[in-house]
Design an enzyme around this catalytic site. Structure first.
Site, short mmCIF file in Angstrom:
data_model
loop_
_atom_site.label_atom_id
_atom_site.label_comp_id
_atom_site.label_asym_id
_atom_site.label_seq_id
_atom_site.Cartn_x
_atom_site.Cartn_y
_atom_site.Cartn_z
N SER A 249 0.81 -1.22 0.00
CA SER A 249 0.00 0.00 0.00
C SER A 249 0.85 1.27 0.00
O SER A 249 1.88 1.35 0.67
CB SER A 249 -0.93 0.01 1.22
OG SER A 249 -1.63 1.22 1.29
N LYS B 31 -13.43 -4.53 5.12
CA LYS B 31 -14.34 -3.40 4.96
C LYS B 31 -15.79 -3.73 5.28
O LYS B 31 -16.52 -2.89 5.82
CB LYS B 31 -14.26 -2.86 3.52
CG LYS B 31 -13.05 -2.00 3.22
CD LYS B 31 -13.20 -1.45 1.81
CE LYS B 31 -12.12 -0.44 1.48
NZ LYS B 31 -12.35 0.19 0.17
N GLY C 7 -20.09 -0.83 -12.89
CA GLY C 7 -19.53 -1.55 -11.76
C GLY C 7 -20.47 -1.62 -10.57
O GLY C 7 -21.33 -0.75 -10.39
N GLY D 109 -18.89 -3.01 -7.48
CA GLY D 109 -17.98 -3.32 -6.39
C GLY D 109 -17.97 -2.24 -5.33
O GLY D 109 -18.83 -1.34 -5.31
N GLY D 110 -16.96 -2.30 -4.45
CA GLY D 110 -16.91 -1.37 -3.34
C GLY D 110 -16.78 0.08 -3.76
O GLY D 110 -17.47 0.96 -3.21
N ALA D 111 -15.91 0.36 -4.73
CA ALA D 111 -15.74 1.75 -5.18
C ALA D 111 -17.01 2.26 -5.84
O ALA D 111 -17.46 3.39 -5.58
CB ALA D 111 -14.56 1.85 -6.15
N ASN E 20 -23.70 -3.30 -15.30
CA ASN E 20 -22.75 -4.35 -14.91
C ASN E 20 -23.06 -5.60 -15.73
O ASN E 20 -24.20 -5.81 -16.16
CB ASN E 20 -22.86 -4.68 -13.42
CG ASN E 20 -21.62 -5.35 -12.88
OD1 ASN E 20 -20.59 -4.70 -12.70
ND2 ASN E 20 -21.67 -6.65 -12.63
N LYS F 32 -23.88 -9.49 -16.25
CA LYS F 32 -24.78 -10.33 -15.44
C LYS F 32 -24.01 -11.48 -14.82
O LYS F 32 -24.16 -12.64 -15.21
CB LYS F 32 -25.95 -10.81 -16.29
CG LYS F 32 -26.97 -9.73 -16.58
CD LYS F 32 -28.38 -10.26 -16.40
CE LYS F 32 -29.38 -9.11 -16.43
NZ LYS F 32 -30.76 -9.58 -16.59
N ASP F 33 -23.18 -11.13 -13.84
CA ASP F 33 -22.40 -12.13 -13.12
C ASP F 33 -22.95 -12.22 -11.70
O ASP F 33 -24.03 -11.70 -11.39
CB ASP F 33 -20.92 -11.80 -13.13
CG ASP F 33 -20.61 -10.43 -12.50
OD1 ASP F 33 -21.54 -9.80 -11.95
OD2 ASP F 33 -19.44 -10.01 -12.56
#
Length: 295
Positions: free
Chosen positions: A21, A72, A139, A141-143, A163, A165-166
């Site tokens: 990081s 998170k 998207g 996801g988290g972001a 997004n 289709k997963d």
């Protein structure tokens, strides 16, 4: 870098893995610039050790800790309070050991999500008032979640989320329901495979954001956008990827004549600076940080 003294206060960074990081570099530059006797250190903490690590924030009288994956979405259960955006996102990236009227930490821990704050602060720094605007977001996801929720809370007019289709598509539907039930923003979920609809929505939008990992290693040669015809010159185009600094999608936009195209560096910077202000109460000179970090 600051000298370590008997009065030096500690901020953590808890995730696994985490040794790669850049967060300690950013934080410690800011603390040094602001004259704070504070240092951030990274700790490899996973879900199994998270409860004990959070308790150490209280026991060691730390100012708090940044939180990254895989922690998170589970750290909330060890905190005393969670702010609205973090609660709606279902993810926390900043834990603050709140202070009393004398400036002493209390052991009462509050969770925040500064990812969405960081994205929208970067937009505002470009002189853009996004209230009432239409956002197209790729998207779930988290972001993406943090950007959508924070934008909705802060006055976006509408959000169209796309997004594939997963297995993550249902999360996008959850985000849409959360936004529609808790804010005045209108949100809709769409299949990214519907390219005609994607183009239609992008042509009607004010802001476009790709909040996926497409464009970043090992997908650096790919784009979610088929070609430049999806862009219009006055669209504000953003990517949450910051390495490389120009993704394929960003180049497509610039080649199509888009004037305002931004990568994820400002989001990365401002989410850190917002967390730093939560810990210390001090704002950090943005131009100085950009110069030091080569942004």
């Amino acid at each position: 870098m600051p000298n370590i003294t008997g009065h030096t206060e500690l901020v953590g960074l808890m995730a696994y893995p985490i040794r790669h990081s850049q967060s300690p570099t950013t934080h410690n530059l800011a603390y040094d610039k602001n004259g704070d006797d504070v240092i951030q250190l990274a700790f490899e903490v996973d879900n199994d050790s998270l409860e004990a690590a959070v308790e150490s924030i209280r026991a060691l009288k730390m100012l708090g800790s940044n939180i990254s994956m895989p922690n998170k979405t589970v750290v909330h259960q060890y905190l005393d309070e969670v702010d609205d955006a973090a609660r709606l996102c279902g993810a926390i990236n900043t834990v603050v050991n709140t202070r009393d009227e004398n400036g002493n930490v209390t052991g009462y821990l509050k969770g925040y999500n500064t990812d969405g704050m960081g994205y929208w602060q970067g937009i505002k720094e470009e002189g853009i008032d996004f209230k009432g605007m239409k956002l197209v977001l790729i998207g779930t996801g988290g972001a993406a979640t943090a950007i959508a929720v924070r934008g909705a809370l802060d006055g976006l007019g509408s959000i169209d989320i796309f997004n594939i289709k997963d297995k993550f598509y249902p999360r996008g539907e959850e985000i849409v329901n959360i936004i529609n039930e808790n804010t005045d923003c209108k949100a809709e979920m769409h299949d990214l495979a519907d390219l005609d609809l994607l183009k239609e929505k992008m042509h009607a939008a004010d802001i476009f954001c790709d909040a996926t990992g497409v464009g970043m290693h090992p997908l650096e040669d790919l784009s979610n956008i088929p070609d430049g015809s999806f862009f219009k010159p006055d669209l504000i185009v953003t990517d949450t990827v910051y390495a490389p600094r120009e993704t394929v999608m960003m180049k497509q936009a610039r080649d199509a004549g888009v004037k305002q195209v931004y990568n994820g560096l400002s989001m990365m910077l401002f989410q850190a600076l917002i967390a730093i202000e939560l810990y210390t109460g001090k704002s950090t000179p943005v131009d100085y940080m950009k110069e030091q970090l080569g942004i």
